[in-house]
Design an enzyme around this catalytic site. Structure first.
Site, PDB file in Angstrom:
ATOM      1  N   THR A 175       0.839  -1.194   0.000  1.00  0.00           N
ATOM      2  CA  THR A 175       0.000   0.000   0.000  1.00  0.00           C
ATOM      3  C   THR A 175       0.878   1.249   0.000  1.00  0.00           C
ATOM      4  O   THR A 175       1.801   1.349   0.816  1.00  0.00           O
ATOM      5  CB  THR A 175      -0.895  -0.002   1.259  1.00  0.00           C
ATOM      6  OG1 THR A 175      -1.826  -1.081   1.181  1.00  0.00           O
ATOM      7  CG2 THR A 175      -1.663   1.308   1.389  1.00  0.00           C
ATOM      8  N   SER A 176       0.597   2.181  -0.891  1.00  0.00           N
ATOM      9  CA  SER A 176       1.254   3.491  -0.938  1.00  0.00           C
ATOM     10  C   SER A 176       2.768   3.326  -1.113  1.00  0.00           C
ATOM     11  O   SER A 176       3.201   2.846  -2.160  1.00  0.00           O
ATOM     12  CB  SER A 176       0.889   4.297   0.323  1.00  0.00           C
ATOM     13  OG  SER A 176       1.330   5.616   0.223  1.00  0.00           O
ATOM     14  N   SER A 177       3.590   3.668  -0.133  1.00  0.00           N
ATOM     15  CA  SER A 177       5.029   3.412  -0.285  1.00  0.00           C
ATOM     16  C   SER A 177       5.262   1.931  -0.579  1.00  0.00           C
ATOM     17  O   SER A 177       6.138   1.566  -1.377  1.00  0.00           O
ATOM     18  CB  SER A 177       5.783   3.822   0.983  1.00  0.00           C
ATOM     19  OG  SER A 177       7.176   3.632   0.825  1.00  0.00           O
TER      20      SER A 177
END
Ligand code: NAG
Length: 377
Positions: free
Chosen positions: A139-141
């Site tokens: 998720t995300s990074s």
């Protein structure tokens, strides 16, 4: 930058379920080479499938291995299906992964990616992991890192699922944060994006991980244009048309659109565009497992038995069958709350702005986790 990272983390925390009933705890492992000292934590269920699959599950900025372990359902699903999970832990104070350095964007070049690659090799060597069934998600990074792992180590992974990330090498540069990319201002042609992936491992001609990506149209941390750029990249890597071969509205839930690239019966790239969803798109673990072939009609994994056996960890090959029904359904075209439909176990069944199914499949009940998320448990 810091405010964006914090905003990202808060959104992710709100979006996830926060339930953890996993049988076992995380164990830290030490591997080499691991030049940046990425923290590496493994989850091994009590009953492990023969030649188990492995999922590498990567947290968002400000997160941690422990956080992603408790806020996603991969460990609980590992208890059911007998796969192993590795949770990397970012080795720097902002708790973002290195998705920008030349080292991380190069096969065996160093950086965070090399430490994670070493952990995969460790699991293959020490836990009997099937090297053909290693998967990566985040998720995300962690989604950006999913792109990095797929690009720098195509030899290790069979499939990827990235939640609210950016394409491989979009963050390339000297700084941990790349505002132009984050803001959706980096655009290349499909060929240029594909060239960046191919340059990570020159001469490599083996199989590459099929790629699924998820993105919210209202993302103000890693802006939505990154979704289309990522589709250009991975369709080019697989040399398939940038035009979707199939499109499904309201799939897997209202306001999500699924697009499929390549042979519709065996797609190599899938996109989920989530209308009105910000940063980050909630993790859809059951769809990931189908994509990875751990569940679903194409499943090659034998599920762990549902009854023990207290004296053995061996898994009979003829017991519990993988589910034969797909959890991916095409809903009607009106984005109103469906009636009479059922969310699968672990799936979302309520929360502010939720417009999907509010009842749960047999064997699970809808339980509120927070104002934003109720889940079939
Ligand atoms: C890509 O696919 C086309 C056919 O669709 C083929 O002619 C071409 O050689 C392929 N390119 C590569 C690099 O495999």
């Amino acid at each position: 930058m810091v405010s964006k990272i914090i905003k990202s983390a808060v959104a992710a925390l709100l979006a996830v379920a926060g339930v953890q009933a996993a049988q076992n705890q995380l164990q830290q492992i030490t591997v080499s080479p691991n030049p940046n000292n990425v923290g590496l934590y493994v989850y091994r269920p009590t009953r492990i499938a023969a030649n188990p699959p492995l999922i590498v599950a990567i947290h968002f900025c400000t997160g941690s291995a422990q956080n992603y372990f408790t806020s996603t359902q991969y460990a609980n699903l590992a208890d059911t299906y007998g796969f192993i999970v590795i949770y990397p832990d970012a080795p720097r104070s902002g708790k973002c992964f290195d998705v920008h350095s030349t080292q991380t964007l190069t096969h065996d070049g160093g950086g965070d990616s090399q430490g994670i690659a070493s952990a995969v090799k460790y699991a293959i060597a020490n836990y009997g992991v099937d090297p053909k069934r290693v998967f990566v998600t985040g998720t995300s990074s962690g989604a950006m890192m999913t792109n990095v792992m797929a690009g720098s180590y195509p030899d290790l992974f069979a499939a990827a699922s990235a939640y609210s990330g950016v394409p491989f090498a979009c963050f390339a540069g000297t700084s941990e944060w790349n505002s132009a990319c984050a803001n959706g201002q980096v655009s290349h042609t499909a060929q240029q994006w594909g060239d960046l992936v191919r340059a990570a491992y020159p001469g490599y001609t083996g199989p590459r991980p099929k790629f699924m990506q998820w993105h919210g149209t209202a993302d103000t941390t890693l802006y939505y244009p990154n979704f289309a750029q990522g589709l250009l990249q991975w369709t080019n890597v697989f040399n398939v048309s940038q035009t979707a071969t199939q499109t499904f509205s309201n799939n897997p839930q209202a306001s999500y659109t699924k697009t499929v690239y390549g042979d519709a019966s065996n797609p190599v790239v899938i996109g989920y565009s989530a209308q009105g969803v910000g940063h980050t798109v909630p993790v859809h673990e059951s769809i990931d497992l189908d994509w990875f072939g751990i569940t679903g009609s194409g499943a090659t994994t034998t599920a762990a038995p549902t009854t023990t056996g207290t004296t053995t960890t061996a898994v009979p090959t003829t017991t519990t069958a993988a589910p034969t029904t797909t959890t991916i359904t095409t809903a009607t075209s009106t984005p109103t709350t469906p009636t009479g439909c059922l969310s699968q176990k672990w799936g979302q069944c309520g929360g502010l702005t939720w417009t999907g199914c509010t009842a749960c499949a047999a064997g699970s009940t809808c339980q509120k986790q927070n104002d934003y998320y109720s889940q079939c448990l």
